[in-house]
Design an enzyme around this catalytic site. Structure first.
Site, PDB file in Angstrom:
ATOM      1  N   THR A 182       1.221  -1.381  -0.191  1.00 49.00           N
ATOM      2  CA  THR A 182      -0.265  -0.022   0.043  1.00 49.00           C
ATOM      3  C   THR A 182       1.094   1.149  -0.208  1.00 49.00           C
ATOM      4  O   THR A 182       1.802   1.332   0.281  1.00 49.00           O
ATOM      5  CB  THR A 182      -1.062   0.182   0.979  1.00 49.00           C
ATOM      6  OG1 THR A 182      -0.045   0.034   2.510  1.00 49.00           O
ATOM      7  CG2 THR A 182      -1.438  -1.540   1.602  1.00 49.00           C
ATOM      8  N   GLU A 329      -5.452  -3.998  -1.254  1.00 50.18           N
ATOM      9  CA  GLU A 329      -5.833  -4.879  -0.568  1.00 50.18           C
ATOM     10  C   GLU A 329      -7.538  -5.887  -1.307  1.00 50.18           C
ATOM     11  O   GLU A 329      -7.483  -6.774  -0.515  1.00 50.18           O
ATOM     12  CB  GLU A 329      -6.210  -4.333   0.816  1.00 50.18           C
ATOM     13  CG  GLU A 329      -5.503  -3.499   1.909  1.00 50.18           C
ATOM     14  CD  GLU A 329      -4.984  -2.242   1.443  1.00 50.18           C
ATOM     15  OE1 GLU A 329      -4.823  -1.638   0.870  1.00 50.18           O
ATOM     16  OE2 GLU A 329      -4.356  -2.185   2.682  1.00 50.18           O
ATOM     17  N   LYS A 438     -14.844  16.952   9.680  1.00 51.99           N
ATOM     18  CA  LYS A 438     -15.495  17.149  11.345  1.00 51.99           C
ATOM     19  C   LYS A 438     -15.467  18.243  11.878  1.00 51.99           C
ATOM     20  O   LYS A 438     -14.664  19.048  12.801  1.00 51.99           O
ATOM     21  CB  LYS A 438     -15.327  16.025  12.669  1.00 51.99           C
ATOM     22  CG  LYS A 438     -15.004  14.605  11.978  1.00 51.99           C
ATOM     23  CD  LYS A 438     -14.069  13.509  13.410  1.00 51.99           C
ATOM     24  CE  LYS A 438     -14.375  12.293  12.828  1.00 51.99           C
ATOM     25  NZ  LYS A 438     -12.950  11.209  12.842  1.00 51.99           N
ATOM     26  N   TRP A 443     -20.147  15.574   9.541  1.00 55.38           N
ATOM     27  CA  TRP A 443     -19.538  14.971   8.794  1.00 55.38           C
ATOM     28  C   TRP A 443     -19.801  15.398   8.014  1.00 55.38           C
ATOM     29  O   TRP A 443     -20.846  15.249   7.414  1.00 55.38           O
ATOM     30  CB  TRP A 443     -19.404  13.711   9.045  1.00 55.38           C
ATOM     31  CG  TRP A 443     -19.317  13.087   9.511  1.00 55.38           C
ATOM     32  CD1 TRP A 443     -18.633  12.999  11.452  1.00 55.38           C
ATOM     33  CD2 TRP A 443     -18.653  11.770  10.007  1.00 55.38           C
ATOM     34  NE1 TRP A 443     -17.698  12.345  12.041  1.00 55.38           N
ATOM     35  CE2 TRP A 443     -17.725  11.144  11.254  1.00 55.38           C
ATOM     36  CE3 TRP A 443     -18.565  10.510   9.249  1.00 55.38           C
ATOM     37  CZ2 TRP A 443     -17.499   9.830  11.568  1.00 55.38           C
ATOM     38  CZ3 TRP A 443     -18.139   9.406  10.048  1.00 55.38           C
ATOM     39  CH2 TRP A 443     -17.269   8.536  10.439  1.00 55.38           C
TER      40      TRP A 443
HETATM   41  P1  ADP Z   1      -3.522   3.127  -0.474  1.00 49.84           P
HETATM   42  O1  ADP Z   1      -4.622   2.655   0.593  1.00 49.84           O
HETATM   43  O2  ADP Z   1      -1.885   2.738  -0.106  1.00 49.84           O
HETATM   44  O3  ADP Z   1      -3.817   5.108  -0.931  1.00 49.84           O
HETATM   45  P2  ADP Z   1      -4.939   2.687  -3.149  1.00 49.84           P
HETATM   46  O4  ADP Z   1      -4.131   2.636  -4.362  1.00 49.84           O
HETATM   47  O5  ADP Z   1      -4.791   0.991  -2.665  1.00 49.84           O
HETATM   48  O6  ADP Z   1      -3.424   2.795  -1.909  1.00 49.84           O
HETATM   49  O7  ADP Z   1      -5.840   2.915  -2.365  1.00 49.84           O
HETATM   50  C1  ADP Z   1      -7.004   2.606  -1.811  1.00 49.84           C
HETATM   51  C2  ADP Z   1      -8.027   3.887  -1.748  1.00 49.84           C
HETATM   52  O8  ADP Z   1      -8.484   4.626  -2.179  1.00 49.84           O
HETATM   53  C3  ADP Z   1      -9.454   2.931  -1.592  1.00 49.84           C
HETATM   54  O9  ADP Z   1      -9.272   3.365   0.142  1.00 49.84           O
HETATM   55  C4  ADP Z   1     -10.278   4.584  -1.260  1.00 49.84           C
HETATM   56  O10 ADP Z   1     -10.577   5.991  -0.898  1.00 49.84           O
HETATM   57  C5  ADP Z   1      -9.326   4.869  -2.277  1.00 49.84           C
HETATM   58  N1  ADP Z   1     -10.448   5.192  -3.898  1.00 49.84           N
HETATM   59  C6  ADP Z   1      -9.934   3.474  -5.154  1.00 49.84           C
HETATM   60  N2  ADP Z   1     -11.010   4.293  -6.117  1.00 49.84           N
HETATM   61  C7  ADP Z   1     -11.949   4.897  -5.403  1.00 49.84           C
HETATM   62  C8  ADP Z   1     -12.684   5.802  -6.685  1.00 49.84           C
HETATM   63  N3  ADP Z   1     -12.426   5.172  -7.780  1.00 49.84           N
HETATM   64  N4  ADP Z   1     -13.537   6.354  -5.568  1.00 49.84           N
HETATM   65  C9  ADP Z   1     -13.173   7.502  -4.269  1.00 49.84           C
HETATM   66  N5  ADP Z   1     -12.049   6.867  -3.653  1.00 49.84           N
HETATM   67  C10 ADP Z   1     -11.346   5.861  -4.171  1.00 49.84           C
END
Ligand code: ADP
Length: 541
Positions: A182, A329, A438, A443
């Site tokens: 990640t 993940e 917040k 929220w």
């Molecule tokens: P990291 O978690 O390390 O930033 P990732 O690429 O795995 O890397 O990121 C996943 C996160 O990206 C998700 O938990 C979400 O917050 C965001 N994300 C992925 N796709 C979308 C989407 N279509 N719209 C909004 N957020 C997104």
């Protein structure tokens, strides 16, 4: 009674034999750093993957060893994607956009023994090489054309020494195939270990008509880097289907991408919103300059696709956007925003709302959202809670056992995304939990405000973040990037937002920025904005 069907492991080895048997002539195109196009075929790639497996065996790679890549998207990276897992080792894709010390941490953590690195990235590699004592061999892909430096091995020469075939072992489908970390926006980077089974099932799900709908007749462009969650599984889905693969190399600027999409008749491309925001601005400038008539879908994910981006492509250029959600993940595809039966009859605005949401889960991924006590919340499209997922390509733990608190005792993964879920299962992300604002116990969704700001004609990009506030704790501040030659006053922006939101949602301040700071995978880096402007409201008083 047990079924009487063959027990045939779901492994990536089949991808190789299938490609060799059925699609030997299908093309793979890769862009070199000097912008020339390199053309090869599936047949040649399968043969070269065997050579790579032979070379790695000769270099002492044993089952379970981690073989790292530090590469752009190109055919040699694909060779590693295929050969390394099939020989029972584990391919570990390093993120070249991270700081060298972070890359070193990750490579040490994964105990990488061999690294395949692009010659064009040797400068970066040299900055951390000494910090990764586990590395025994360095294979240099001559993407820039020069010789491999002292102390490294030339990828092409090593392959040239080997045979075109490799006796791939019969693997258990639960063997590790790939490790992706990640990006560490929520603490230290954590390793997610994909299995053959999870990768194969994910690729098949991605191919489904209601997912990406990948077929043999597609020409696919993964703009998303192969170090970012396996390029969302797009190379695997494409390779399994026999689609033509178009790899952009290091050239990810809008002009290069649009030219490549036009010349290679790309049908399906995938990337983060930033890429598409740049491409839309380019097309808007000169709509007739490029022929993108071959494109059937542009997949956008990684962060929220603003509705104005979806409508901008559709209305001004006749181009279709598919919005998808996922995480490292989750291999990474989790949900995808397609309209369901009957929804095409809804008014345009209601349709857009669905298409701009993160969509509903692909088969075998299950979704629920919970409150802070872990209680499952109603699917009413309004109640916000944390999204949890489970499924055969969702991580069950991290490499090394870190982050155990992300996994619930009843078998779900806590995504850290704050969402609503509606009756039809459509997920709508309102924030990442660390970005939610917040304000006096209420929220406020930064994503909703950003989307609305980005529909203002003067705004190219907007990131909304929490400013510290004496009375309300936190209040929204919006960082805005203007479109070329355009701007608006704070009052104009507030009036624009007031059409959509309650008064207490409206930002207390706006700051004009040249660029929104980003993470290594192209997401808004709001912690940086908070660092820089977080105290703005305190000093304003
Ligand atoms: P990291 O978690 O390390 O930033 P990732 O690429 O795995 O890397 O990121 C996943 C996160 O990206 C998700 O938990 C979400 O917050 C965001 N994300 C992925 N796709 C979308 C989407 N279509 N719209 C909004 N957020 C997104």
């Amino acid at each position: 009674m047990l079924g009487r069907m063959m027990s045939f492991p779901l492994t990536l080895t089949h991808f190789l034999s299938r490609a060799a048997a059925l699609f030997p002539d299908t093309e793979i195109v890769a862009v070199r750093p000097n912008k020339t196009l390199h053309r090869t075929t599936y047949g040649a790639t399968v043969a070269r993957a065997a050579r790579l497996a032979n070379a790695l065996t000769r270099l002492g790679v044993k089952p379970g060893d981690r073989v790292a890549t530090l590469c752009w998207n190109h055919e040699a990276h694909l060779e590693a994607y295929l050969a390394v897992p099939a020989m029972c080792a584990v391919v570990h894709t390093l993120n070249l956009r991270l700081h060298p010390s972070e890359i070193a941490y990750i490579a040490r953590h994964a105990e990488d023994t061999v690294i395949i690195v692009d010659q064009s990235l040797l400068g970066l590699f040299e900055k951390f090489r000494a910090e990764v004592p586990s590395l025994r061999h360095v294979l240099v892909v001559p993407d820039a054309g020069g010789p491999a430096p002292e102390g490294t091995l030339d990828y092409e020469r090593e392959l040239a020494k080997e045979r075109d075939t490799f006796d791939y072992p019969t693997l258990s489908e639960d063997q590790a195939a790939m490790i992706c970390y990640t990006s560490g926006t929520t603490g230290n980077p954590k390793g997610v270990v994909y299995s053959h089974r999870s990768t194969v099932l994910h690729a098949m799900a991605a191919c489904m008509a209601d997912a990406l709908g990948v077929s043999e007749s597609d020409n696919i462009l993964p703009v998303v880097p192969m170090f970012h969650a396996a390029a969302w599984g797009v190379p695997y889905a494409g390779f399994l289907s026999g689609a033509k693969l178009v790899m952009p190399g290091p050239h990810l600027d809008p002009a290069s991408l649009v030219a490549l999409m036009a010349s290679e008749r790309v049908t399906l491309a995938a990337g983060v919103p930033t890429i598409w925001i740049g491409i839309l601005a380019l097309l808007d400038k000169d709509p007739k300059a490029h022929d993108l008539s071959s494109v059937r879908s542009m997949v956008i994910g990684g962060s929220a696709a603003p509705p104005s981006l979806i409508t901008g492509f559709a209305e001004r250029h006749g181009l279709h956007v598919t919005h998808a959600w996922g995480m490292t993940e989750t291999n990474p595809l989790g949900t995808l925003a397609r309209l369901r039966r009957g929804m095409t009859a809804l008014p345009a605005e209601a349709q857009l709302e669905k298409r701009a949401s993160q969509g509903y889960a692909v088969p075998f991924v299950e979704t629920r959202h919970v409150d802070e006590a872990g209680k499952v919340l109603p699917r009413d499209g309004a109640t916000m809670g944390e999204l949890e997922v489970r499924g055969p390509w969702v991580a069950a733990s991290y490499f090394g056992g870190e982050g155990a608190d992300r996994f619930t005792s009843d078998g779900w993964f806590k995504t850290g995304d704050v969402v609503t879920l509606d009756l039809h299962g459509y997920v709508k992300i309102t924030d990442r939990s660390k970005d939610v604002i917040k304000s006096g116990g209420e929220w406020i969704s930064s994503v909703a405000l950003e989307n609305a700001l980005m529909s203002h004609p003067a705004v190219l990009e907007a990131a909304v973040f929490a400013g510290r506030h004496e009375k309300w704790d936190e209040r929204p501040i919006a960082a805005v990037v203007w479109r070329e030659g355009k701007s608006a006053t704070d009052e104009e922006l507030t009036a624009h937002l007031a059409k959509h939101f309650a008064k207490y949602w409206l930002p207390d301040a706006y700051v004009a920025v040249a660029q929104v700071p980003r993470t290594s995978t192209g997401k808004f880096l709001k912690s940086k904005l908070r660092e820089q402007y977080g105290d703005l409201l305190l000093s304003k008083k």
